[in-house]
Scaffold this motif. Sequence first.
Motif, PDB file in Angstrom:
ATOM      1  N   ALA A 112      46.121  50.281  51.793  1.00  0.00           N
ATOM      2  CA  ALA A 112      45.041  48.678  51.151  1.00  0.00           C
ATOM      3  C   ALA A 112      44.576  47.717  52.218  1.00  0.00           C
ATOM      4  O   ALA A 112      43.763  46.660  52.883  1.00  0.00           O
ATOM      5  N   VAL A 113      45.923  46.941  52.606  1.00  0.00           N
ATOM      6  CA  VAL A 113      46.118  45.357  53.935  1.00  0.00           C
ATOM      7  C   VAL A 113      45.525  45.357  54.706  1.00  0.00           C
ATOM      8  O   VAL A 113      44.113  44.747  55.575  1.00  0.00           O
ATOM      9  N   LEU A 114      45.799  47.251  55.380  1.00  0.00           N
ATOM     10  CA  LEU A 114      45.204  47.855  57.055  1.00  0.00           C
ATOM     11  C   LEU A 114      43.868  48.043  56.727  1.00  0.00           C
ATOM     12  O   LEU A 114      43.284  47.031  57.246  1.00  0.00           O
ATOM     13  N   LEU A 115      43.253  48.549  55.781  1.00  0.00           N
ATOM     14  CA  LEU A 115      41.899  48.386  55.808  1.00  0.00           C
ATOM     15  C   LEU A 115      41.081  47.175  55.337  1.00  0.00           C
ATOM     16  O   LEU A 115      40.291  46.752  55.935  1.00  0.00           O
ATOM     17  N   PHE A 116      41.762  46.180  54.211  1.00  0.00           N
ATOM     18  CA  PHE A 116      41.426  44.523  54.442  1.00  0.00           C
ATOM     19  C   PHE A 116      41.159  44.361  55.962  1.00  0.00           C
ATOM     20  O   PHE A 116      40.698  43.375  55.714  1.00  0.00           O
ATOM     21  N   LEU A 117      41.995  44.742  56.855  1.00  0.00           N
ATOM     22  CA  LEU A 117      41.895  43.955  58.247  1.00  0.00           C
ATOM     23  C   LEU A 117      40.863  44.133  58.623  1.00  0.00           C
ATOM     24  O   LEU A 117      40.828  43.601  59.340  1.00  0.00           O
ATOM     25  N   LEU A 118      39.973  45.420  58.645  1.00  0.00           N
ATOM     26  CA  LEU A 118      39.125  45.954  59.427  1.00  0.00           C
ATOM     27  C   LEU A 118      38.258  45.361  58.804  1.00  0.00           C
ATOM     28  O   LEU A 118      38.016  45.189  57.562  1.00  0.00           O
ATOM     29  N   PRO A 119      37.482  45.166  61.008  1.00  0.00           N
ATOM     30  CA  PRO A 119      36.116  44.453  60.519  1.00  0.00           C
ATOM     31  C   PRO A 119      35.033  45.887  59.977  1.00  0.00           C
ATOM     32  O   PRO A 119      34.735  46.677  60.546  1.00  0.00           O
TER      33      PRO A 119
END
Length: 156
Positions: A112-119
């Motif tokens: 989830a955090v990785l996905l929210f880091l992505l633009p």
Amino acid sequence: LYTLHRTNASDWVAFTAFVVAALTDGLDGYAARKMDLVSNAGQLWDPIADKVLVTAAMIGLVVVGRFPSWAAAIIIVREILVTGLRLYASAKGRGFAASRAGKAKTGAQLVAVLLFLLPVSGIWTKFQWGWLALALFLTVVSGLDYFRRAPEILKA
């Protein structure tokens, strides 16, 4: 006040740094299990390292307006409560191994955090929110499970 200048490149740098941190944490745990170097101290401190990694990233994302603060609050409160339980168990000389639900929770939170880091935008935002919903569900379920198991683990 200052303004954060977000660029596509900075998003990818943050994403890459988080991936490297998560992978090295995972490799450390794998190596400890493979070499039979699991200890009560490791059972206590490895999950704390996971929590610090996820919490720091979430707080940073909340600060820049890219992660919902209410979701971060749910995750952080659960982590504080479970860490307190682990510390109490450790003080009583008891190990409190991570449950399967706890491990799944950590994985879902990391994704989830990785996905929210992505633009990302468009359909990908639905994917972000789906993973966050899964992470929140596992966060609550695994937290309840730790407290359900606590009496049997903490028996003197």
